[in-house]
Design an enzyme around this catalytic site. Structure first.
Site, PDB file in Angstrom:
ATOM      1  N   ASN A 115       0.793  -1.245   0.077  1.00 30.71           N
ATOM      2  CA  ASN A 115      -0.212  -0.096   0.093  1.00 30.71           C
ATOM      3  C   ASN A 115       0.913   1.082   0.060  1.00 30.71           C
ATOM      4  OD1 ASN A 115      -1.931   2.178   0.572  1.00 30.71           O
ATOM      5  ND2 ASN A 115      -2.460   1.513   2.426  1.00 30.71           N
ATOM      6  N   TRP A 116       0.990   1.936  -1.044  1.00 30.51           N
ATOM      7  CA  TRP A 116       1.802   3.071  -1.251  1.00 30.51           C
ATOM      8  C   TRP A 116       1.474   3.992  -0.649  1.00 30.51           C
ATOM      9  CZ3 TRP A 116       4.545   3.608  -6.868  1.00 30.51           C
ATOM     10  CH2 TRP A 116       5.172   2.505  -6.866  1.00 30.51           C
ATOM     11  N   LYS A 117       0.198   4.092  -0.218  1.00 29.67           N
ATOM     12  CA  LYS A 117      -0.475   5.420   0.297  1.00 29.67           C
ATOM     13  C   LYS A 117      -0.587   6.683  -0.572  1.00 29.67           C
ATOM     14  CE  LYS A 117       0.043   3.401   4.765  1.00 29.67           C
ATOM     15  NZ  LYS A 117       0.264   3.481   6.275  1.00 29.67           N
ATOM     16  N   HIS A 170      -9.236   1.008   5.226  1.00 30.49           N
ATOM     17  CA  HIS A 170      -7.949   1.062   5.899  1.00 30.49           C
ATOM     18  C   HIS A 170      -8.358   2.001   7.001  1.00 30.49           C
ATOM     19  CE1 HIS A 170      -3.954   2.326   6.601  1.00 30.49           C
ATOM     20  NE2 HIS A 170      -3.621   1.226   5.964  1.00 30.49           N
ATOM     21  N   GLU A 198      -6.660   4.481   8.144  1.00 29.22           N
ATOM     22  CA  GLU A 198      -6.711   5.860   7.766  1.00 29.22           C
ATOM     23  C   GLU A 198      -7.860   6.445   7.470  1.00 29.22           C
ATOM     24  OE1 GLU A 198      -2.010   5.184   7.521  1.00 29.22           O
ATOM     25  OE2 GLU A 198      -3.143   5.270   5.414  1.00 29.22           O
ATOM     26  N   GLU A 225      -4.880  -4.959  10.896  1.00 26.85           N
ATOM     27  CA  GLU A 225      -4.169  -3.930  11.127  1.00 26.85           C
ATOM     28  C   GLU A 225      -4.060  -3.336  12.257  1.00 26.85           C
ATOM     29  OE1 GLU A 225      -4.591  -0.695   8.455  1.00 26.85           O
ATOM     30  OE2 GLU A 225      -6.604  -0.605   8.920  1.00 26.85           O
ATOM     31  N   GLY A 270       2.871   2.959  10.999  1.00 25.77           N
ATOM     32  CA  GLY A 270       3.698   4.108  10.939  1.00 25.77           C
ATOM     33  C   GLY A 270       4.360   4.475  12.456  1.00 25.77           C
ATOM     34  N   SER A 314       3.444  -2.510  10.395  1.00 24.86           N
ATOM     35  CA  SER A 314       4.982  -2.403  10.147  1.00 24.86           C
ATOM     36  C   SER A 314       5.789  -3.584  10.013  1.00 24.86           C
ATOM     37  CB  SER A 314       5.336  -1.654  11.670  1.00 24.86           C
ATOM     38  OG  SER A 314       4.913  -0.590  11.920  1.00 24.86           O
TER      39      SER A 314
END
Length: 247
Positions: free
Chosen positions: A12-14, A92, A94, A164, A170, A209
């Protein structure tokens, strides 16, 4: 039953990436053999059509639960498929936090993706406060229950779930393999209560992570079928090492 689930590693490059990174990843991943492993790269939507993805699949980072219309900034399933996506991340942490996505909306997005022939990677997981309060299973259980309010066992077939722990995204913190396995086992048990066959074939990824030095131990757990990779998915050497750890 014998576990015949094919491991999956999704990057996942975000909100990161560039044309040069697309070219680097296309070259590096196509130069490798991933027999017995599904590899997915999820860049921002604008980069999807730039990939040369012979040996791996592409995924989007979000999708609308609507087909079209006056919904500025959203992307429909048809649009994502035209750009080359096979998978799509939904729910997700976020997105849940930054855009106030509810369990119901996430379930609607997953259902829409499946209806359109995309494979949803459905994210679930808890914050540090939920974990410290001892409410992990009830919290994650509610996220899973919402899926069955919108989808049947048949429509959930082939969908992927990613656990997650939000406190490990992060932050550099990682759940121990044992902590991760405990929640993965709970998720599979929860699925079993609805459909045993579905529970057995559903791939459950760990997303928190994952790095080259901890990937092997995490992926070695019986209910962890691969990873949803964040930061390390932007470094070709790290991502390749994580992929090799899953084979």
């Amino acid at each position: 039953m014998t576990n015949n689930r094919t491991p999956l590693v999704a990057g996942n490059w975000k909100m990161n990436g560039s044309r040069s990174l697309v070219e680097t990843f296309s070259h590096s991943l196509n130069a490798q053999s991933f027999e017995g492993l599904d590899v997915v790269v999820c860049p921002p939507d604008g980069y999807l059509s730039m990939f040369n993805n012979e040996h791996f699949s592409l995924g989007a980072q979000d999708v609308s639960h609507l087909d079209n219309g006056a919904h500025t900034g959203d992307m429909s399933t048809d649009m994502l498929k035209e750009l080359g996506a096979k998978y799509v991340i939904v729910g997700h942490s976020e997105r849940r936090e930054d855009h106030n996505e509810t369990n119901l909306l996430v379930a609607k997005k997953a259902a829409k993706a499946k209806q359109a022939g995309l494979i949803p990677i459905i994210c679930v997981g808890e914050s540090l406060s939920v974990r410290e309060a001892g409410d992990v299973k009830s919290f994650v259980g509610e996220q899973i229950a919402a899926l069955f309010a919108e989808m049947t066992s048949d429509t959930l077939n082939d969908a992927v779930i990613a656990y997650e722990p939000i406190w490990a995204i992060g932050t550099g913190k990682t759940a121990t393999p044992e902590q991760a396995q405990e929640v993965h086992a709970f998720i599979r048990k929860t699925l079993t209560e609805h459909d045993e066959a579905l529970a057995h074939r559903t791939r459950i990824l760990y997303g928190g992570s994952v790095k080259p030095d901890n990937a092997k131990a995490l992926f070695g757990q019986p209910d962890i079928d691969g990873g949803l990779i964040g930061g390390a998915s932007l470094k070709t050497d790290d991502f390749m090492a994580i992929c090799q750890a899953a084979i």
